[in-house]
Structure formats: structure tokens, C-alpha cells
Design an enzyme around this catalytic site. Structure first.
Site, PDB file in Angstrom:
ATOM      1  N   TYR A 278       0.839  -1.204   0.000  1.00  0.00           N
ATOM      2  CA  TYR A 278       0.000   0.000   0.000  1.00  0.00           C
ATOM      3  C   TYR A 278       0.871   1.250   0.000  1.00  0.00           C
ATOM      4  O   TYR A 278       1.787   1.379   0.820  1.00  0.00           O
ATOM      5  CB  TYR A 278      -0.902  -0.028   1.231  1.00  0.00           C
ATOM      6  CG  TYR A 278      -1.548   1.302   1.574  1.00  0.00           C
ATOM      7  CD1 TYR A 278      -2.479   1.882   0.711  1.00  0.00           C
ATOM      8  CD2 TYR A 278      -1.228   1.977   2.742  1.00  0.00           C
ATOM      9  CE1 TYR A 278      -3.062   3.104   1.013  1.00  0.00           C
ATOM     10  CE2 TYR A 278      -1.810   3.190   3.057  1.00  0.00           C
ATOM     11  CZ  TYR A 278      -2.731   3.757   2.189  1.00  0.00           C
ATOM     12  OH  TYR A 278      -3.297   4.960   2.500  1.00  0.00           O
ATOM     13  N   SER A 279       0.602   2.169  -0.936  1.00  0.00           N
ATOM     14  CA  SER A 279       1.280   3.467  -1.005  1.00  0.00           C
ATOM     15  C   SER A 279       2.797   3.276  -1.074  1.00  0.00           C
ATOM     16  O   SER A 279       3.291   2.626  -1.995  1.00  0.00           O
ATOM     17  CB  SER A 279       0.845   4.330   0.185  1.00  0.00           C
ATOM     18  OG  SER A 279       1.175   5.681  -0.019  1.00  0.00           O
ATOM     19  N   HIS A 280       3.547   3.805  -0.107  1.00  0.00           N
ATOM     20  CA  HIS A 280       5.004   3.615  -0.085  1.00  0.00           C
ATOM     21  C   HIS A 280       5.361   2.134  -0.104  1.00  0.00           C
ATOM     22  O   HIS A 280       6.352   1.714  -0.738  1.00  0.00           O
ATOM     23  CB  HIS A 280       5.569   4.292   1.168  1.00  0.00           C
ATOM     24  CG  HIS A 280       7.062   4.307   1.257  1.00  0.00           C
ATOM     25  ND1 HIS A 280       7.788   3.261   1.766  1.00  0.00           N
ATOM     26  CD2 HIS A 280       7.964   5.258   0.915  1.00  0.00           C
ATOM     27  CE1 HIS A 280       9.071   3.550   1.748  1.00  0.00           C
ATOM     28  NE2 HIS A 280       9.209   4.767   1.226  1.00  0.00           N
TER      29      HIS A 280
ATOM     30  N   THR B 223      -0.578   3.239  -5.179  1.00  0.00           N
ATOM     31  CA  THR B 223       0.871   3.398  -5.254  1.00  0.00           C
ATOM     32  C   THR B 223       1.295   3.835  -6.650  1.00  0.00           C
ATOM     33  O   THR B 223       0.451   4.067  -7.530  1.00  0.00           O
ATOM     34  CB  THR B 223       1.564   2.094  -4.817  1.00  0.00           C
ATOM     35  OG1 THR B 223       2.961   2.337  -4.637  1.00  0.00           O
ATOM     36  CG2 THR B 223       1.355   0.985  -5.841  1.00  0.00           C
TER      37      THR B 223
END
Length: 254
Positions: free
Chosen positions: A101-103, A127
Site C-alpha cells: 500500500y502506497s510507499h 501506489t
């Protein structure tokens, strides 16, 4: 899902002999490794993991977040992907489905490239490819950092740890290797994400062979909140069960 058990894992990284990683193992079944967003401790997954059944869920705090100490030097995305493999080893898991998730999606992409034998399926949520991505709005990015969900108290992110995470992704890009990712892949984004705009998910899905793209309507960046977490869990379960194949198609969740 039960609270599981907490462990500390030796990082085994150069020049960081005492660095340990806080990890949690919950449930039984097919393994799923969760790799979190910037500043997010593993507790931020609770609303999501509560919806999963029949899975062994492994999550961890990256260095400088939650109960993992901040290292004395920055770690690259490649090193963070190596840490993810170390966590799998500590959980006695040879291969797993990976949700980034994301980073954490950057780490998941690197993991799929560097250790394809450890990745059964790949889910990339909210992401991007790193360098070369369409940036989000500064205000929304800042608001998303260190923010708890549903009023739940979290350990505050360490400022130096936040800097190290920012540096890791600032000079990394998956563009050169996206076409070589062989794992079945689902890319998920919120239609109203202003931290990592949906155009970034379209790039990932377009470059990873046979990847499927799912857009969650009316949803922003925070896919770990209770409502979006339910939609994300349904998408993940459908994908991992084979009901949602990675065939290069685009879908909007109902």
C-alpha cells in the site's frame, strides 16, 4: 481474525548489526504479506485484516515506524524489499501473496522484481512507479502523514524515520523493470486519490504484463479506513481466489 503473535526480526543489513524489525503473524491459511504506507504502523491494517478469512497474514513495521527502531542511515527500496524477504523467512513462509500500500507498493514492486520466487500474487494499492510518477497535491500528502484511523492512537512516526522513507522513494523507479514482473498482479486505486492520483495506477497496470486494474469509486488514498478497507478486502479476496483474474482488464468496483 485473532490478534496473532508479535515477533522481532533481526534485519541482517550492512552496518546495522542491532536493527530489529517488529512484525505480527495472524491467522492460518495461505500466506499474505502486508507492506505498509509511509509512517503507518502495522496496527493501521486492523480494519482490513478483520475482514480476511483463511489466511496467514504477516505484517511489519518498516524501520523508523511503530515498534521498529530508526536506523542510523537511510535504507534503499532494494534494502527494504530485502527486509520483507527476511520477515517472510522469520515467519517460515517460502512464498506469499504480497499487498503493498502506497510507499509499501514501491517495496512490493521491488520484491516482485528481485525475488520473484517469493511472490505468488501481487496487489499494488494506491501506489506508483516512484520517479516518473504523477505527483499528488502537497497539502493532501502532508495531511496523510502520521494520521490515525477512526481515532485510534498510533505511535507517532519518528521524524528521522520519515526522512529516511522519503529519501528511499525519491531516487527509485520501477519503470525500467515493470515489464519483467511475472507475478499475477492486481492494481487498486481510489477514484478520488489526491495523494497518489489514479493515473499512476493506470501506468502500473499498463506496464505490468496482464495486470488487472480496479478503481474504487468515491474513495481517496486512505484505503485502510473502515469503508474503503471493506472494498479493498473484497477486491483482494476475489483476486486471490481467482474470481478476479489479472488479464489486463479495467474494472470499477460496484
Amino acid at each position: 481474525m485473532n490478534p496473532g503473535r508479535s515477533i522481532f526480526v533481526d534485519a541482517h543489513l550492512p552496518y546495522l548489526p542491532e536493527l530489529q524489525i517488529a512484525a505480527r503473524i495472524q491467522g492460518d491459511g495461505d500466506p499474505l504479506l502486508l507492506i505498509n504506507g509511509m509512517t503507518r504502523p502495522l496496527q493501521s491494517w486492523d480494519a482490513f485484516t478483520a475482514l480476511l478469512r483463511g489466511r496467514k497474514v504477516i505484517s511489519f513495521d518498516v524501520p523508523g515506524v511503530g515498534d521498529s527502531l530508526t536506523p542510523g542511515r537511510p535504507l534503499s527500496i532494494v534494502e527494504l524489499a530485502t527486509l520483507a524477504v527476511t520477515v517472510l523467512d522469520a515467519a517460515d513462509v517460502a512464498s506469499a501473496d504480497i499487498l503493498g500500500y502506497s510507499h509499501g507498493g514501491a517495496i512490493a514492486q521491488e520484491l516482485a522484481h528481485d525475488a520473484p520466487d517469493r511472490v505468488r500474487g501481487l496487489i499494488l494499492a494506491a501506489t506508483s512507479c516512484g520517479v516518473g510518477a504523477t505527483p499528488g497535491t502537497s497539502r493532501d500528502i502532508v495531511r496523510s502523514l502520521g494520521r490515525s484511523l477512526e481515532g485510534q492512537p498510533w505511535p507517532l512516526p519518528d521524524p528521522l524515520g520519515l526522512l529516511w522513507q522519503s529519501l528511499a522513494v525519491s531516487n527509485w523507479s520501477s519503470i525500467p523493470f515493470l515489464g519483467s514482473i511475472s507475478a499475477p498482479t492486481l492494481v487498486v486505486c481510489g477514484s478520488r486519490d489526491r495523494v497518489v492520483p489514479p493515473s499512476n495506477s493506470r501506468v502500473l497496470a499498463g506496464r505490468i504484463p496482464h495486470a488487472a486494474l480496479m478503481t474504487l469509486p468515491g474513495t481517496g488514498h486512505d484505503l485502510q479506513r473502515e469503508g474503503p478497507a471493506t472494498a479493498l478486502a473484497k477486491a483482494v479476496e476475489r483476486f486471490l481466489s481467482g474470481a478476479l483474474s489479472s488479464t489486463g482488464t479495467q474494472r470499477t468496483a460496484g
